[in-house]
Design an enzyme around this catalytic site. Sequence first.
Site, short mmCIF file in Angstrom:
data_model
loop_
_atom_site.label_atom_id
_atom_site.label_comp_id
_atom_site.label_asym_id
_atom_site.label_seq_id
_atom_site.Cartn_x
_atom_site.Cartn_y
_atom_site.Cartn_z
N HIS A 10 -10.49 5.65 6.55
CA HIS A 10 -9.08 5.61 6.94
C HIS A 10 -8.37 6.89 6.51
O HIS A 10 -8.71 7.47 5.48
CB HIS A 10 -8.40 4.39 6.31
CG HIS A 10 -9.12 3.12 6.63
ND1 HIS A 10 -10.01 2.55 5.76
CD2 HIS A 10 -9.12 2.37 7.75
CE1 HIS A 10 -10.52 1.46 6.33
NE2 HIS A 10 -10.00 1.33 7.53
N HIS A 39 -3.95 5.98 -0.02
CA HIS A 39 -2.86 5.54 0.86
C HIS A 39 -1.49 5.58 0.17
O HIS A 39 -0.46 5.38 0.84
CB HIS A 39 -3.11 4.12 1.37
CG HIS A 39 -4.26 4.01 2.32
ND1 HIS A 39 -4.33 4.72 3.50
CD2 HIS A 39 -5.41 3.27 2.26
CE1 HIS A 39 -5.46 4.41 4.13
NE2 HIS A 39 -6.13 3.56 3.39
N ASP A 47 -12.98 9.02 3.44
CA ASP A 47 -12.83 7.58 3.67
C ASP A 47 -12.68 7.30 5.17
O ASP A 47 -12.25 8.16 5.94
CB ASP A 47 -11.59 7.08 2.91
CG ASP A 47 -11.42 5.58 2.93
OD1 ASP A 47 -11.86 4.92 1.97
OD2 ASP A 47 -10.83 5.05 3.91
N ASP A 49 -16.37 3.11 3.42
CA ASP A 49 -16.10 2.10 4.47
C ASP A 49 -16.40 2.65 5.86
O ASP A 49 -16.14 1.99 6.86
CB ASP A 49 -14.68 1.54 4.37
CG ASP A 49 -13.63 2.59 4.04
OD1 ASP A 49 -13.96 3.79 4.02
OD2 ASP A 49 -12.46 2.20 3.80
ZN LIG Z 1 -10.62 3.06 3.76
#
Ligand SMILES: [Zn+2]
Length: 342
Positions: free
Chosen positions: A197, A160, A195, A284
Site C-alpha cells: 500500500h 500510513h 509495502d 503484504d
Molecule cells: Zn500494507
Amino acid sequence: MKIVTTPLHQAHAHAHEFEGGRLIPAKDVPARAELVLDALRARGMGPIIQPQHFGMVPVLRVHGVEFVHMLEQAWGRWVAKYGYEVREAFPSAWPARGMRASTEDVEAALGTFCFDTATPIVAGTWAAARQAADCALTAAQCVLKGERAAFALTRPPGHHAASELYGGYCFLNNAAIAAQSMADQGRRVAILDVDMHHGNGTQAIFYGRDDVLTVSIHGDPAAFYPHFAGFADETGDGAGEGFNLNLPLPAGTAWSGWAPALETAIARVLAFAPDILVVPLGVDTHLGDPAGGFRLEGADYKRMGAALARAGLPTLFTMEGGYRLDTLGSAVADVLTAFEGG
Ligand SMILES: [Zn+2]
C-alpha cells in the site's frame, strides 16, 4: 544485522476492524511480530536487542503536539465516555468538506485525527506505538554508528500515519521519525517503501521538502487502499517538487512486473545520492495476503533483498504490513538474509 523489538507491542491487541461494511477480525494481530521474530531466530539472525528510550522530542519533529496528546489521552477519554465495555475506540464521524475539526469530545477527536475504520485504539495502543518509534530510532542509531543495516520490528506499523493523521493500522510514523532523526544528525536520507500500500503518511510528511527523498511502490490507489493518495502525478510540492516518486502497479502484479519498478526506484534513490536508505518493509505484496492484491512469492523476497543490497547504502528496515500469517515470517527473513548476503 541488529533486530530491535520489544514484547510491549503486544499491548496493542484488538479483535476487530471495519471493512466492507462489516466488523471483521483484526488483521494486525500481535502474532505477526512474533512470527517474524521466530523466523529471524530460526535463520540465526541477530543479535535481537531491546529499544532505547528517546522521549518525545524526535516524535514531535514529525508529528503535531495536539495529535500526539490526543493519541496519548484517547483511551482514557473513551473509557470516561463509554466505560470499559466498549473495548475498541473507533471514530464514527469525520469533519469532511465544509465542516469544522474539533477535539472537544472524544468522538470528535478521533474523527478529526483518524482517516479510516481499520485502526481502533485500545488500552495499550499508545504504549505500543511509542515503543515502535523507539525501535525505529534505536535501529537508526545502529546505522548512524556505521552498521550496514538494522531492522526495527515495528508494530504497530507506521507508514500510513501523517503528521496529524492516523489510520491503516498506523499511529506514529516510525520510518519518518527515524529518517528525520538521521537528517537532524546531518545525514541525507532516502525512503523506499515496498509495502503493498502507498506510504501516504510518509509522503505527506516530506512532501514539501527536497532534503528527504520519498519513493513508494504500491497497488494503484485507483483500486487499492489508501485510495486518496499514491497516484503517479504526486511528485512533491514547492521545494519538494521532484522529490516524491510514486510507482503504482495494477492488481495481480507478480515479480516480472514488480522488479522493474524496484529498479526504477533504486535508480531514483541513487541519483539522490543519500547517505542512508530507509526501507519501510511490508510483505503484504505476497500472493494470497488478505490485505494484498499482488502475486509475489517464494524466492521473490530473496531477489528483493539482493536488489536492495546492490544499492550499496547503509539501510534501515522498518516493519510495515504483511498479514498472511503462514508466509509472513519467511518473506521478511528472506528479504533480510538476502540483503545480508548481497
Ligand atoms: Zn500494507
